[in-house]
Motif scaffolding. Structure first.
Motif, short mmCIF file in Angstrom:
data_model
loop_
_atom_site.label_atom_id
_atom_site.label_comp_id
_atom_site.label_asym_id
_atom_site.label_seq_id
_atom_site.Cartn_x
_atom_site.Cartn_y
_atom_site.Cartn_z
N TRP A 290 6.82 -2.34 -9.74
CA TRP A 290 6.27 -3.29 -8.77
C TRP A 290 6.95 -4.64 -8.86
O TRP A 290 7.25 -5.28 -7.87
N LYS B 298 3.38 5.86 -5.48
CA LYS B 298 3.34 5.84 -6.95
C LYS B 298 2.15 6.64 -7.48
O LYS B 298 2.28 7.41 -8.42
N ARG B 299 1.01 6.41 -6.89
CA ARG B 299 -0.24 6.99 -7.41
C ARG B 299 -0.40 8.47 -7.07
O ARG B 299 -0.76 9.27 -7.91
N TYR B 300 -0.09 8.82 -5.80
CA TYR B 300 -0.42 10.17 -5.35
C TYR B 300 0.79 11.09 -5.22
O TYR B 300 0.62 12.29 -5.03
N PHE C 236 2.29 1.75 -3.47
CA PHE C 236 1.32 2.23 -4.45
C PHE C 236 0.75 3.61 -4.12
O PHE C 236 0.42 4.38 -5.02
N ILE C 237 0.64 3.94 -2.84
CA ILE C 237 0.22 5.30 -2.46
C ILE C 237 1.21 6.31 -3.00
O ILE C 237 0.84 7.33 -3.59
N SER D 268 0.83 -1.21 0.00
CA SER D 268 0.00 0.00 0.00
C SER D 268 0.86 1.25 0.00
O SER D 268 0.60 2.19 -0.76
#
Length: 196
Positions: free
Chosen positions: A141, A84-86, A81-82, A78
């Motif tokens: 990833w 990476k995404r935000y 990805f947090i 998490s």
């Protein structure tokens, strides 16, 4: 210090009494520990190591390790990805300015190209920050996952075994966990030397 307080509390209350109290929660007891551990990794200003020891003490080595492995894998993934995404600004809101310095300094140590360094750093107490830092790099990833899995496989059993050994009075389990902690300390020192 938190670990010492937890051990003192267990000694005061008694292992069997504590386990009986936890058993009243039924299936929710492991879920509660899992969620507490998850939260302590995603919001890394909360102490999390004590949950590994607590899981070993409350549920025994095998079940405690399973809880911690699941929580760590989900939470670290998490964090990755947090980030990476935000991006950096969102991570900064989660960890705060003071801790963002740790994330930035970890990201600047060539994490993107050095999977071995990532694996080593994931075995340290800064693993939650490392996941955010790696998420802010270009590392994919598919490169991050093996490093994460290997670090969990090496670093988590000694902590859970420490909890199981302390609470059970198991000298062999306690001895193995202390040996594992010593090996982790050596790996951490080696990784720090390589990153400097």
């Amino acid at each position: 210090m938190l670990i010492g307080l937890a051990i003192a509390l267990v000694n005061q209350v008694g292992t069997e009494q504590l386990r009986a109290d936890v058993a009243r929660f039924g299936i929710w007891a492991p879920v509660i520990v899992l969620l507490l551990r998850l939260t302590s990794i995603v919001i890394p200003v909360l102490p999390g190591t004590a949950y590994s020891i607590l899981a070993g003490g409350l549920f025994g080595f095998a079940q405690g390790l399973l809880i911690i492995v699941i929580a760590d894998f989900i939470a670290c993934t998490s964090n990755f990805f947090i980030a990476k995404r935000y991006g950096r600004s969102f991570v900064k809101k989660l960890v705060g300015q003071k801790f963002m310095v740790k994330v930035d300094s970890l990201g600047q140590n060539y994490l993107e190209r050095n999977v071995f360094l990532v694996t080593g750093l994931l075995m340290t107490g800064l693993f939650d920050f490392v996941c955010y830092a790696v998420g802010l790099t270009q590392m994919e990833w598919r490169k991050f996952t093996p490093a994460l899995v290997l670090s969990i496989a090496i670093a988590k059993p000694p902590l859970v075994a420490l909890g199981a050994g302390v609470f059970e009075g198991g000298r062999i389990l306690l001895g193995l966990s202390l040996l594992g902690m010593f090996i982790l300390a050596m790996i951490t020192a080696w990784v720090k030397r390589k990153s400097d």
